[in-house]
Write an enzyme that holds these catalytic residues in place. Sequence first.
Site, PDB file in Angstrom:
ATOM      1  N   GLU A 156       2.941  -6.623   8.186  1.00 26.24           N
ATOM      2  CA  GLU A 156       3.227  -5.194   8.014  1.00 26.24           C
ATOM      3  C   GLU A 156       4.193  -4.940   6.862  1.00 26.24           C
ATOM      4  O   GLU A 156       4.594  -3.803   6.623  1.00 26.24           O
ATOM      5  CB  GLU A 156       3.793  -4.607   9.315  1.00 26.24           C
ATOM      6  CG  GLU A 156       2.849  -4.699  10.504  1.00 26.24           C
ATOM      7  CD  GLU A 156       1.515  -3.987  10.253  1.00 26.24           C
ATOM      8  OE1 GLU A 156       1.539  -2.823   9.852  1.00 26.24           O
ATOM      9  OE2 GLU A 156       0.456  -4.618  10.451  1.00 26.24           O
ATOM     10  N   ASP A 197      -9.683  -0.116 -24.581  1.00 24.07           N
ATOM     11  CA  ASP A 197      -9.777  -0.174 -23.127  1.00 24.07           C
ATOM     12  C   ASP A 197      -9.814   1.196 -22.474  1.00 24.07           C
ATOM     13  O   ASP A 197      -9.170   2.125 -22.941  1.00 24.07           O
ATOM     14  CB  ASP A 197      -8.521  -0.848 -22.535  1.00 24.07           C
ATOM     15  CG  ASP A 197      -8.532  -2.339 -22.720  1.00 24.07           C
ATOM     16  OD1 ASP A 197      -9.592  -2.898 -22.979  1.00 24.07           O
ATOM     17  OD2 ASP A 197      -7.436  -2.925 -22.584  1.00 24.07           O
ATOM     18  N   PRO A 253       0.816  -1.221   0.000  1.00 26.94           N
ATOM     19  CA  PRO A 253       0.000   0.000   0.000  1.00 26.94           C
ATOM     20  C   PRO A 253       0.848   1.268   0.000  1.00 26.94           C
ATOM     21  O   PRO A 253       0.342   2.345  -0.294  1.00 26.94           O
ATOM     22  CB  PRO A 253      -0.820  -0.118   1.290  1.00 26.94           C
ATOM     23  CG  PRO A 253      -0.241  -1.236   2.072  1.00 26.94           C
ATOM     24  CD  PRO A 253       0.582  -2.070   1.160  1.00 26.94           C
ATOM     25  N   ARG A 269      -2.702  -9.900 -20.574  1.00 26.16           N
ATOM     26  CA  ARG A 269      -3.640  -9.623 -21.671  1.00 26.16           C
ATOM     27  C   ARG A 269      -3.059  -8.664 -22.705  1.00 26.16           C
ATOM     28  O   ARG A 269      -3.615  -8.512 -23.789  1.00 26.16           O
ATOM     29  CB  ARG A 269      -5.007  -9.152 -21.155  1.00 26.16           C
ATOM     30  CG  ARG A 269      -5.008  -7.860 -20.415  1.00 26.16           C
ATOM     31  CD  ARG A 269      -6.385  -7.595 -19.813  1.00 26.16           C
ATOM     32  NE  ARG A 269      -7.393  -7.243 -20.817  1.00 26.16           N
ATOM     33  CZ  ARG A 269      -7.460  -6.063 -21.449  1.00 26.16           C
ATOM     34  NH1 ARG A 269      -6.572  -5.121 -21.189  1.00 26.16           N
ATOM     35  NH2 ARG A 269      -8.404  -5.834 -22.337  1.00 26.16           N
TER      36      ARG A 269
HETATM   37  N1  ADE Z   1      -0.769  -4.947  -0.148  1.00 29.42           N
HETATM   38  C1  ADE Z   1      -1.671  -4.532   0.762  1.00 29.42           C
HETATM   39  N2  ADE Z   1      -2.475  -3.598   0.269  1.00 29.42           N
HETATM   40  C2  ADE Z   1      -2.085  -3.386  -1.017  1.00 29.42           C
HETATM   41  C3  ADE Z   1      -2.525  -2.532  -2.062  1.00 29.42           C
HETATM   42  N3  ADE Z   1      -3.542  -1.672  -1.906  1.00 29.42           N
HETATM   43  N4  ADE Z   1      -1.887  -2.586  -3.236  1.00 29.42           N
HETATM   44  C4  ADE Z   1      -0.850  -3.431  -3.409  1.00 29.42           C
HETATM   45  N5  ADE Z   1      -0.395  -4.255  -2.472  1.00 29.42           N
HETATM   46  C5  ADE Z   1      -1.003  -4.240  -1.282  1.00 29.42           C
END
Ligand code: ADE
Length: 232
Positions: free
Chosen positions: A114, A171, A87, A156
Amino acid sequence: MRIDVITIFPDYLAPLGLSLVGKAREQGMLDMRVHDLRDFTHDRHRTVDDEPYGGGPGMVMRPEPWGEALDAVLTEHADPLLVIPTPSGGPFTQSLATAWAARPGMVIACGRYEGIDARVADHYAAQAEVVPVCLGDYVLAGGEVAALAIVEAVTRLLPGVVGNEASIADDSFAPGSMEGLVEGPVYTRPPEWRGHAVPDVLLSGDHGRIAAWRREQAERRTRDMRPDLLEG
Ligand code: ADE
């Protein structure tokens, strides 16, 4: 193309044996291999995590199993690309998918808890292009679902994987005449369903009017759903 995925949940990647990606693998356009990170541990409990230095909640993935796994896998890649879903990465976009589809391969390192000890990304930056990527502004339980999305988005785009090349050019997010817009609504038979009719213009056979209508619908949909795409 060769794609290696390293994870503590190899079964999570099972859907990549189905549908479009499964077919690309069967036809030899994609060589995908999934590795169990725990195979690179040496203790009785096959430990992959530990408490964070500095304190705090959750667990962090230890660097040693990642080091052994990546030493084994990255050396099989001529022009190594190491993708780390997290994230805290940069956005994974169609333009990254397009760039990666033109490469000989990539390795995806799926973290859990984490995340992975930061020294792993630092260490491999000397021998690979290391790219932390985020799927969207929400937190998943690990990188596996992101790996599924990345593998599908990239596969793809490989030549010959999607039958109709025009469907790729059309797309949402693809470069071209509709660049920067999401796709508008699409319809098929029957012409009327539960009192809802297909827009007349699509039945008119007038290709110029149809193209103009689709453009206008794409603009409207983008304004409603993704005003951020219209800024600048
Ligand atoms: N791992 C945890 N959340 C994530 C996300 N939003 N994008 C990519 N990997 C992740």
